[in-house]
Design an enzyme around this catalytic site. Sequence first.
Site, PDB file in Angstrom:
ATOM      1  N   LYS A   1       0.856  -1.193   0.000  1.00 40.40           N
ATOM      2  CA  LYS A   1       0.000   0.000   0.000  1.00 40.40           C
ATOM      3  C   LYS A   1       0.885   1.233   0.000  1.00 40.40           C
ATOM      4  O   LYS A   1       1.747   1.386   0.880  1.00 40.40           O
ATOM      5  CB  LYS A   1      -0.867   0.021   1.257  1.00 40.40           C
ATOM      6  CG  LYS A   1      -1.916  -1.083   1.270  1.00 40.40           C
ATOM      7  CD  LYS A   1      -3.274  -0.556   0.891  1.00 40.40           C
ATOM      8  CE  LYS A   1      -4.289  -1.686   0.869  1.00 40.40           C
ATOM      9  NZ  LYS A   1      -5.443  -1.388   0.029  1.00 40.40           N
TER      10      LYS A   1
ATOM     11  N   ASP B   1      -0.374  -0.446  -4.543  1.00 40.38           N
ATOM     12  CA  ASP B   1      -1.773  -0.020  -4.493  1.00 40.38           C
ATOM     13  C   ASP B   1      -1.868   1.340  -3.834  1.00 40.38           C
ATOM     14  O   ASP B   1      -1.630   1.483  -2.634  1.00 40.38           O
ATOM     15  CB  ASP B   1      -2.617  -1.043  -3.710  1.00 40.38           C
ATOM     16  CG  ASP B   1      -4.111  -0.758  -3.851  1.00 40.38           C
ATOM     17  OD1 ASP B   1      -4.477   0.274  -4.451  1.00 40.38           O
ATOM     18  OD2 ASP B   1      -4.911  -1.581  -3.360  1.00 40.38           O
TER      19      ASP B   1
ATOM     20  N   GLU C   1      -1.887   0.011  -8.850  1.00 38.33           N
ATOM     21  CA  GLU C   1      -3.340  -0.110  -8.722  1.00 38.33           C
ATOM     22  C   GLU C   1      -3.944   1.239  -8.327  1.00 38.33           C
ATOM     23  O   GLU C   1      -3.497   1.861  -7.368  1.00 38.33           O
ATOM     24  CB  GLU C   1      -3.593  -1.155  -7.625  1.00 38.33           C
ATOM     25  CG  GLU C   1      -4.976  -1.709  -7.573  1.00 38.33           C
ATOM     26  CD  GLU C   1      -5.019  -2.923  -6.628  1.00 38.33           C
ATOM     27  OE1 GLU C   1      -4.101  -3.779  -6.684  1.00 38.33           O
ATOM     28  OE2 GLU C   1      -5.950  -3.001  -5.820  1.00 38.33           O
TER      29      GLU C   1
ATOM     30  N   ASP D   1      -9.258  -0.553  -9.731  1.00 40.18           N
ATOM     31  CA  ASP D   1      -9.916  -1.225  -8.608  1.00 40.18           C
ATOM     32  C   ASP D   1     -11.142  -0.408  -8.208  1.00 40.18           C
ATOM     33  O   ASP D   1     -12.271  -0.740  -8.565  1.00 40.18           O
ATOM     34  CB  ASP D   1      -8.916  -1.386  -7.452  1.00 40.18           C
ATOM     35  CG  ASP D   1      -9.509  -2.147  -6.276  1.00 40.18           C
ATOM     36  OD1 ASP D   1     -10.679  -2.581  -6.376  1.00 40.18           O
ATOM     37  OD2 ASP D   1      -8.833  -2.299  -5.245  1.00 40.18           O
TER      38      ASP D   1
ATOM     39  N   LYS E   1     -13.479  -7.974  -7.606  1.00 44.28           N
ATOM     40  CA  LYS E   1     -13.989  -8.568  -6.375  1.00 44.28           C
ATOM     41  C   LYS E   1     -15.338  -9.184  -6.748  1.00 44.28           C
ATOM     42  O   LYS E   1     -16.352  -8.482  -6.759  1.00 44.28           O
ATOM     43  CB  LYS E   1     -14.159  -7.499  -5.292  1.00 44.28           C
ATOM     44  CG  LYS E   1     -12.867  -6.781  -4.906  1.00 44.28           C
ATOM     45  CD  LYS E   1     -13.187  -5.576  -4.037  1.00 44.28           C
ATOM     46  CE  LYS E   1     -11.964  -4.948  -3.431  1.00 44.28           C
ATOM     47  NZ  LYS E   1     -11.037  -4.346  -4.398  1.00 44.28           N
TER      48      LYS E   1
HETATM   49 MG    MG Z   1      -6.940  -1.925  -4.388  1.00 47.29          MG
END
Ligand code: MG
Length: 348
Positions: free
Chosen positions: A151, A180, A206, A234, A258
């Site tokens: 992250k 991300d 991302e 995303d 997802k």
């Molecule tokens: Mg993500």
Amino acid sequence: MARLVGLLNTEYMRLRFQYLRYRLAFRTAVRTAHGLWTDREGLLVRLTDEAGRVGLGEAACLPWFGTERVESALAAAGKLGEWVESECLADVPLNLVCLRNALAAAQGAWASPLEGQKDYLSVAALLPAGRAVLQAIRPKAEAGFRVFKWKVGVGDLADELGLFDDLCAALPAGAKLRLDANGAWDRRKAERWLERCAERPVEFVEQPVAADARGADDLLRGLAEDWPTAIALDESLTSGADLERWIGEGWRGVWVIKTSLLSDVAGSLAQLQKAQAKVVFSSALETAVGAKAALHWAMAWPGEPRALGFGVWPLFQDARCDGPYAAPFIRSMDVARIDTEAVWNAIH
Ligand code: MG
């Protein structure tokens, strides 16, 4: 991919319908763009047919990701009554994407496994934001992980770029890194990062900019065209409509999907397959009930296999609701063994 569609077309069946609201504390609060997230809320649904076969599904509502709120799913579930027909999905409003997903999964649970299941898929290891990443990488590498997700966009830009260099130096040979940003950057910051990524083993970046920023779609397309590192969507993909829009625009980057948050998983995946999309299957921090369905879809995806975004367990304080613990690989066999009824009983 025809499993759920086929089942929903089966002839009339009377099914007992039960549902259960859950609220589960995470072992560690999850930091999101909307603040700290401490508890996972959702709904489990359970269908039993006249032969006594049981199927479970999960409505893993994530309102800030475009789904209904758990209260809405709950209200609609209450209206369905204790006995439903196999066509009960027709009675569920289209905007209740998670409840629809849960009912389809519960019915699909009776079917034989999807064809063409892979034996196993690799899993991306989650690395903590900030300086802690440098301690975390070694044990994950020693455990056998070769895809890592970090992250970024959490701390100061220059500090993070420095950590990025140290992290790249610590990666095992042949490893790949996913960054991300969760939409934290503006164009200037994204470009600083993408410039630095160009010569590094970065699989993709991302969501570099926020999905709801002004001109976000154009900015994302521009970054994808101007820099060699792939860009993954995303937060820009929060609904079937988003998927259709980006497919229509011919997005050539990566798609983080997802499946738990999709109303019609079979339909959406068929569209992505037709578009030859590069798909990364990812967790919505659901319980093992939703994860089982999501991992089934991932294992059956006919496109190029990519490491799963499912390195999330142990996740809940109540470990009975967790999926298989984070290992470098998840096997189809492990997915088939997930005992969804045990999660239902734990929450009951
Ligand atoms: Mg993500």
